[in-house]
Design an enzyme around this catalytic site. Structure first.
Site, PDB file in Angstrom:
ATOM      1  N   SER A   1      -5.608   3.797  -0.245  1.00 39.41           N
ATOM      2  CA  SER A   1      -4.239   4.289  -0.113  1.00 39.41           C
ATOM      3  C   SER A   1      -4.071   5.064   1.204  1.00 39.41           C
ATOM      4  O   SER A   1      -4.271   4.486   2.265  1.00 39.41           O
ATOM      5  CB  SER A   1      -3.864   5.118  -1.349  1.00 39.41           C
ATOM      6  OG  SER A   1      -2.475   5.347  -1.417  1.00 39.41           O
TER       7      SER A   1
ATOM      8  N   ASP B   1      -0.137  -3.652  -8.155  1.00 35.32           N
ATOM      9  CA  ASP B   1       0.209  -2.447  -7.399  1.00 35.32           C
ATOM     10  C   ASP B   1       1.725  -2.272  -7.386  1.00 35.32           C
ATOM     11  O   ASP B   1       2.451  -3.093  -6.822  1.00 35.32           O
ATOM     12  CB  ASP B   1      -0.328  -2.558  -5.973  1.00 35.32           C
ATOM     13  CG  ASP B   1      -0.379  -1.224  -5.256  1.00 35.32           C
ATOM     14  OD1 ASP B   1       0.488  -0.359  -5.532  1.00 35.32           O
ATOM     15  OD2 ASP B   1      -1.285  -1.037  -4.424  1.00 35.32           O
TER      16      ASP B   1
ATOM     17  N   HIS C   1      -2.412   0.228  -8.497  1.00 33.89           N
ATOM     18  CA  HIS C   1      -2.709   0.979  -7.273  1.00 33.89           C
ATOM     19  C   HIS C   1      -3.914   1.901  -7.459  1.00 33.89           C
ATOM     20  O   HIS C   1      -4.724   2.062  -6.557  1.00 33.89           O
ATOM     21  CB  HIS C   1      -1.475   1.797  -6.877  1.00 33.89           C
ATOM     22  CG  HIS C   1      -1.614   2.534  -5.592  1.00 33.89           C
ATOM     23  ND1 HIS C   1      -1.343   1.958  -4.373  1.00 33.89           N
ATOM     24  CD2 HIS C   1      -1.981   3.824  -5.335  1.00 33.89           C
ATOM     25  CE1 HIS C   1      -1.539   2.846  -3.406  1.00 33.89           C
ATOM     26  NE2 HIS C   1      -1.933   3.981  -3.965  1.00 33.89           N
TER      27      HIS C   1
END
Length: 290
Positions: A97, A220, A247
């Site tokens: 991320s 995600d 995610h």
């Protein structure tokens, strides 16, 4: 726990990190609101053959700093400083991320240091939809800070986890997770989210030379497939793989997530060893894009 002092744009930081294992270096960069503890399953999986360095960047864990605004460059400088302090010259680099954005920034600015790159749930540019997402996060965080609520923690499983999580959990277990998240989120999550808002790697992707795994999560809800395609298009030596998770794959499927990354790291290690072996020809076809 080693600590290295790093000058940032807003003042100094004391960056804490873990150094584990032996062998070629691997540097792990966590995501927004997380800490270096995010990487324990992967560290356990590879520490018998890699030297693993996992820092807390500003706003997380045991790292302390000036308390003001941060930039992507600041966080990349912290990661590189931890690698330097740990004695790593060249290293494999893994980011999740925001950690993937930090890793991409570092790989673009210091390509000679990065052996390979793994980008999970990364993105190229904070576009209008992502800006709306991160602004919503900040609104929730400000409300929680003002009223003692846990709206941000309650949102996280909805945003971060895929169908397999929801199929195997129940209301009580999810409530327990929300309570845990409310007490364990990094104190600087809002400052880190401000960095999320600033991400624009478009001018840098062409400077990334390391063999790169773009690792996407099939479910995600935060980072769209268009962002993964942009990473693949922009990074010359890149390939794609998917994990059946949301995610938050490091928390949703820690063993599967660690296995996919460990497999890529082992492949890159073997390719480098073969290229360095006497009598092995090295040419345009060696270690080509998969």
């Amino acid at each position: 726990m080693p600590v290295i002092h790093v000058p940032l744009s807003g003042g100094p930081a004391a960056v804490a990190y873990d150094r584990t294992g032996t062998g070629p270096g691997v540097v792990l960069v966590h995501g927004t609101g997380a800490t270096r503890a995010q990487w324990l399953p992967l560290t356990d999986a590879v520490a018998d053959r890699f030297t693993v360095v996992a820092p807390d960047y500003s706003g997380s864990g045991d790292t302390t700093d000036h308390g003001g605004p941060l930039t992507l460059t600041d966080l990349a400088d912290e990661v590189l400083a931890a690698a330097d302090h740990a004695g790593l010259d060249r290293f494999h680099l893994v980011g999740h991320s925001l950690g993937a954005a930090i890793a991409t920034h570092l790989a673009a600015h210091r390509p000679e240091r990065v052996r390979s790159l793994v980008l999970h749930a990364g993105w190229v540019h904070t576009d209008t939809r992502l800006r709306a997402e991160f602004t919503h996060w900040l609104d929730l965080l400000r409300t929680d800070a003002a009223h003692g609520t846990a709206h941000f923690a309650r949102m996280l499983p909805l945003a971060a986890f895929g169908p397999r999580y929801w199929a195997r959990t129940d209301t009580a277990a999810n409530e327990e997770l929300v309570r845990a998240l409310a007490t364990t989120l990094a104190p600087g999550v809002a400052r880190q989210t401000e960095v999320d808002l600033s991400v624009d790697l478009r001018p840098l992707l062409g400077r990334v030379t390391a063999p790169t795994l773009v690792l996407a999560s099939a479910h995600d809800r935060i980072i769209g497939a268009d962002q993964q395609r942009a990473l693949l298009t922009g990074i010359r030596d890149s390939r794609y793989q998917e994990i059946d998770a949301g995610h938050g794959a490091p928390g949703e499927d820690p063993a599967g997530f660690a296995a996919l990354i460990a497999g890529f790291l082992d492949e890159r290690r073997a390719a480098e060893a073969a290229a360095d072996a006497p009598g092995v020809p090295v040419g345009p076809g060696v270690a080509a894009r998969a």
